[in-house]
Enzyme design. Structure first.
Site, mmCIF file in Angstrom:
data_model
loop_
_atom_site.group_PDB
_atom_site.id
_atom_site.type_symbol
_atom_site.label_atom_id
_atom_site.label_comp_id
_atom_site.label_asym_id
_atom_site.label_seq_id
_atom_site.Cartn_x
_atom_site.Cartn_y
_atom_site.Cartn_z
ATOM 1 N N HIS A 128 -1.714 33.579 16.871
ATOM 2 C CA HIS A 128 -2.359 33.290 15.590
ATOM 3 C C HIS A 128 -2.216 31.822 15.221
ATOM 4 O O HIS A 128 -3.150 31.204 14.698
ATOM 5 C CB HIS A 128 -1.761 34.170 14.494
ATOM 6 C CG HIS A 128 -2.102 35.619 14.645
ATOM 7 N ND1 HIS A 128 -1.432 36.607 13.953
ATOM 8 C CD2 HIS A 128 -3.024 36.252 15.407
ATOM 9 C CE1 HIS A 128 -1.939 37.788 14.289
ATOM 10 N NE2 HIS A 128 -2.896 37.590 15.178
ATOM 11 N N THR A 172 -10.818 41.868 16.480
ATOM 12 C CA THR A 172 -10.023 40.831 15.830
ATOM 13 C C THR A 172 -10.061 41.039 14.328
ATOM 14 O O THR A 172 -11.041 41.553 13.788
ATOM 15 C CB THR A 172 -10.523 39.414 16.198
ATOM 16 O OG1 THR A 172 -9.550 38.439 15.798
ATOM 17 C CG2 THR A 172 -11.855 39.084 15.529
ATOM 18 N N THR A 173 -8.976 40.664 13.669
ATOM 19 C CA THR A 173 -8.887 40.760 12.217
ATOM 20 C C THR A 173 -9.307 39.433 11.593
ATOM 21 O O THR A 173 -8.769 38.388 11.964
ATOM 22 C CB THR A 173 -7.441 41.085 11.786
ATOM 23 O OG1 THR A 173 -7.018 42.292 12.424
ATOM 24 C CG2 THR A 173 -7.339 41.241 10.284
ATOM 25 N N PRO A 174 -10.271 39.434 10.665
ATOM 26 C CA PRO A 174 -10.645 38.184 9.988
ATOM 27 C C PRO A 174 -9.428 37.577 9.293
ATOM 28 O O PRO A 174 -8.693 38.277 8.603
ATOM 29 C CB PRO A 174 -11.694 38.631 8.963
ATOM 30 C CG PRO A 174 -12.197 39.944 9.471
ATOM 31 C CD PRO A 174 -11.040 40.586 10.172
ATOM 32 N N HIS A 191 -6.704 53.129 15.404
ATOM 33 C CA HIS A 191 -5.419 53.338 16.062
ATOM 34 C C HIS A 191 -4.834 54.613 15.466
ATOM 35 O O HIS A 191 -4.576 54.686 14.265
ATOM 36 C CB HIS A 191 -4.489 52.159 15.813
ATOM 37 C CG HIS A 191 -4.788 50.964 16.659
ATOM 38 N ND1 HIS A 191 -5.987 50.291 16.592
ATOM 39 C CD2 HIS A 191 -4.036 50.323 17.602
ATOM 40 C CE1 HIS A 191 -5.968 49.280 17.451
ATOM 41 N NE2 HIS A 191 -4.790 49.288 18.079
ATOM 42 N N GLU A 218 -0.041 56.501 17.102
ATOM 43 C CA GLU A 218 0.875 55.535 17.729
ATOM 44 C C GLU A 218 2.331 55.885 17.435
ATOM 45 O O GLU A 218 3.243 55.360 18.067
ATOM 46 C CB GLU A 218 0.597 54.126 17.222
ATOM 47 C CG GLU A 218 -0.646 53.476 17.796
ATOM 48 C CD GLU A 218 -0.729 52.016 17.416
ATOM 49 O OE1 GLU A 218 -0.408 51.176 18.277
ATOM 50 O OE2 GLU A 218 -1.119 51.703 16.278
#
Length: 341
Positions: free
Chosen positions: A69, A101-103, A201, A204
């Site tokens: 990141h 991807t996360t903004p 997800h 998990e």
């Protein structure tokens, strides 16, 4: 056999952008941001532990992303990283990729600029790297809370108007600890209302109630699904929901005790909808070629099985009918070339 695993066309449905940066790309990004003489932060213990092949807890695995990141917090490096990931997948003979991807808002970019940079890079790559078709599943990091989730969904809905050929769904990911899926349901329904697919997800960690809630919500695919069992497992099969299995990721994060004990074996043998994915090939030092080879070596899948596994995955993509037809043709041509009936 090695030639077969490398040469077989591949479909990747579960790959995180920042987790798919190779060590080479990380070094190149560090040089871009910090200069060649000081290629960025080098004291990330988790990063070195994971690249040295040590098993980590799930919480420790998420810490690795801080390094990536930091190196993708400006348009120039984010653009470079996105293109490098697409190139690496294409070099592994991946012909279809759904990237996640996360903004992120950084000191150099707004969330919109972040996501637009990724989307424009994908669009450019379609012409420059025509061997691979790339889609984007923007993510919600559940650990960031509901306001961030709301912002991300609104942004994705807005950008869908400009990039309908690239944005095909959304992902719910991030460290699950201390959050509840039910809190995100109404937000995700807004995305569903705009015909965006859900790749959540799920399973998990052990929480039968949360898994049940995700299945009833209507997830289109299951990310990992490691701890789905009993009634929930049978309901997933009944609904035909594909499992995205990430072998090396699960073993190195210790959510699977070993390759031999990985739940893929049960899913494959009992006829579940299932595909093989890398998750974060840069973090876990793997490739889709390596994951398929592991399927053969550990679970006894033949070359016919591996090819059928990849061909089945066409149905699980969020590609349109024309794109699925092209993928089918790619596999038909491969069969003819390899003289596989």
């Amino acid at each position: 056999m090695m030639d077969f695993f490398q040469n077989v066309p591949k479909i990747e449905l579960h790959a995180h952008l920042n987790g798919s940066l190779s060590n080479r790309t990380l070094l190149e990004l560090g040089a871009m941001k910090y200069g060649k003489d000081n290629p960025g932060p080098s004291n990330d213990e988790c990063f070195y532990r994971i690249t040295n092949g040590q098993n980590l807890t799930l919480k420790e695995c998420f810490q690795k992303f801080k390094y990536a990141h930091d190196l993708t917090d400006q348009p120039e490096t984010l653009r470079y990283a996105t293109r490098a990931v697409i190139q690496d997948f294409a070099a592994d003979n991946v012909v279809y990729l759904e990237l996640r991807t996360t903004p992120k808002k950084t000191v150099h970019m707004s969330k919109k600029q972040y996501l637009t940079t990724v989307l424009e890079t994908i669009r450019t790559a379609q012409n420059e790297i025509p061997s691979i078709t790339v889609k984007l599943l923007p993510s919600i990091d559940r650990s960031k809370g509901l306001q961030e989730a709301e912002e991300n969904v609104s942004l994705v809905i807005e950008l869908c108007q400009e990039y309908p050929d690239i944005i095909k769904g959304m992902d719910l990911s991030g460290a699950p600890f201390g959050t509840r899926f039910s809190d995100f349901g109404n937000i995700l329904k807004k995305a569903q209302a705009h015909r965006l697919k859900m790749a959540l997800h799920c399973g998990e960690f052990e929480d039968d109630d949360e898994i049940q809630a995700m299945l009833e919500f209507g997830t289109d695919r299951i990310g990992h699904g490691t701890f789905i069992k009993g009634v929930n497992l049978q309901n997933a099969k009944k609904r035909g929901i594909p499992f995205e299995c990430c072998l090396t990721s699960n073993v190195k994060c210790s959510t699977a005790s070993s390759y031999e004990e990985h739940h893929f074996k049960k899913l494959w043998e009992e006829g579940f909808a299932v595909c093989i994915c890398t998750d974060d090939f840069g973090v876990f030092d793997t490739s889709l070629t390596q994951e398929l080879r592991t399927c053969s070596e550990i679970f006894g899948l033949t070359t016919q099985d591996i090819l059928r596994l990849q061909e089945n995955t066409i149905r699980y993509t969020y590609a349109n009918d024309e794109e699925k037809h092209k993928l089918t043709e790619i596999f038909n041509n491969f069969r003819k070339t390899m003289k596989i009936d």
